[in-house]
Scaffold this motif. Sequence first.
Motif, short mmCIF file in Angstrom:
data_model
loop_
_atom_site.label_atom_id
_atom_site.label_comp_id
_atom_site.label_asym_id
_atom_site.label_seq_id
_atom_site.Cartn_x
_atom_site.Cartn_y
_atom_site.Cartn_z
N CYS A 94 -65.66 64.25 -14.84
CA CYS A 94 -66.76 63.98 -15.40
C CYS A 94 -68.09 63.80 -14.31
O CYS A 94 -69.09 64.06 -14.46
N TYR A 96 -68.07 65.56 -11.87
CA TYR A 96 -68.65 66.97 -11.31
C TYR A 96 -69.75 67.07 -12.27
O TYR A 96 -70.83 67.76 -11.81
N TRP A 97 -69.35 66.97 -13.38
CA TRP A 97 -70.76 67.58 -14.26
C TRP A 97 -72.03 66.54 -14.49
O TRP A 97 -73.06 67.05 -14.60
N ARG A 100 -73.74 67.67 -11.24
CA ARG A 100 -74.21 69.10 -11.36
C ARG A 100 -75.50 68.80 -12.21
O ARG A 100 -76.55 69.31 -11.87
N ALA A 101 -75.25 68.13 -13.25
CA ALA A 101 -76.67 67.77 -14.17
C ALA A 101 -77.64 67.15 -12.97
O ALA A 101 -79.00 67.38 -13.68
N PHE A 140 -71.96 60.39 -19.33
CA PHE A 140 -71.12 61.34 -18.71
C PHE A 140 -69.74 60.84 -18.55
O PHE A 140 -68.54 61.63 -18.64
N TYR A 204 -70.57 70.42 -5.83
CA TYR A 204 -70.76 69.02 -6.20
C TYR A 204 -69.52 68.16 -6.44
O TYR A 204 -69.63 66.95 -6.88
N TRP A 211 -63.19 72.00 -8.64
CA TRP A 211 -64.03 71.86 -9.94
C TRP A 211 -65.12 73.15 -9.62
O TRP A 211 -65.51 73.81 -10.40
N ASP A 212 -65.73 72.90 -8.26
CA ASP A 212 -66.72 73.88 -7.92
C ASP A 212 -65.97 75.37 -7.89
O ASP A 212 -66.72 76.43 -8.33
N PHE A 215 -65.61 76.54 -11.50
CA PHE A 215 -66.85 76.71 -12.34
C PHE A 215 -68.02 77.58 -11.51
O PHE A 215 -69.43 77.43 -12.09
#
Length: 419
Positions: A94, A96-97, A100-101, A140, A204, A211-212, A215
């Motif tokens: 979470c 990571y997102w 990133r956001a 998130f 991120y 994760w990077d 994605f």
Amino acid sequence: MATAETIMMVAIPGFFVLMAVELAAARVMGRSVYRLNDAINSIGLGVLSQVVGVFTKLLTIGIYAWVVERVALFALPADNAWVWIGALLLYDFCYYWLHRAGHEVGILWAAHVVHHQSERYNLSTALRQTGSGALFGWVFYLPLAVLGVPVEVFAVVAVIDLIYQYWIHTELVPKLGWFDRVFASPSNHRVHHAVNDRYLDRNYGGILILWDRLFGTFAEERDDAPPVYGTRAPLRSWNPLWANLEVYWALAKDAWRARRWRDKLQIWFAPPGWRPADLVERFPKDGFDIARVEYDPPLSRPMRAYALLHFLLLLALGVQFLTVAPSLGGPAKALFAVFVATGLVSLGALLEGRTWGFAIELLRLLWLACWPGLTAHWPGHLSTAMALRVPFASIAALSLPALAWAWWGTSALRARAAR
């Protein structure tokens, strides 16, 4: 079971020990990785973030607890090791997102930008945290609440994830081979903080860099492209309040000036730097210059010494605030927080050579001398507060001539530099 607050309070001394080790190692290696003004600003923003966090727990923990209690799909036990391992992995996913956001959505970047403003990269940069992240960041992490991860587990894994990221903010640790391919590491995170075209908006991951890789946001640090740190719209200020507000203010100005209502709304949610064509034409901005000179206003040695000593005092007051905040009433807590924040703003202005900073610092010293005698809330008992009257008055009395000397020296230095 240790609480998140306990873990953080134990970790704080370790942060400063490791900074001292990094500084000593850099000197042995003949490298300059710290500047006093930059380090004070970064650490001060960390203090301010923790102070603000005392007042935003309703968002960071309160909403999470409400969702766990009323919406959770499962009643997960807090004494199960797999619950902890799964919670840490899911939290990092979470994160990571959210991270990133924070680079892809304007209003989220307005909060996250604080962490990227330093033009140096060292362990003090890790402490450079936002004071407004609680506004939207909690959204998130709701998947953990929906799954039923207990509040105490969530709070601790959040601190673990944050503390892990401390050590990766350094230029002194080289690439680590296989470790770089799995985990967030100093090399991977140097890429994340860089403004070079090849590195922008990459890496991120908080604990795992997987994760990077999964994605498509991974980039490897290259020896032929040394990272350049900071942001593409440099802060050029040591004011911690402005550091937290600068992008919000820029977005608000653009939203006000935009002609179409659609653009007024889109400005807040578009990628950072996006502006409608009419604004680009009517209110152009300077282009990005990767070779720009670091922000470093002239500063006399007496002012450096004054700023360092009073920053250490403010740092101690900040830790004291975090310790006693749960026992303080609302007005006393707010007064304590305002005093710490005012001191950080005042020192930042002095480091910039601002005349208004000198005026505010004079008022702060006066209040420092009188505070224990005027309030019964230090640190919660009148007797203790009264015992501080003499040492605080002495500090203020000695600081007044020191401030005048330091200010005169800095003013003379700036005058010579302007010739």
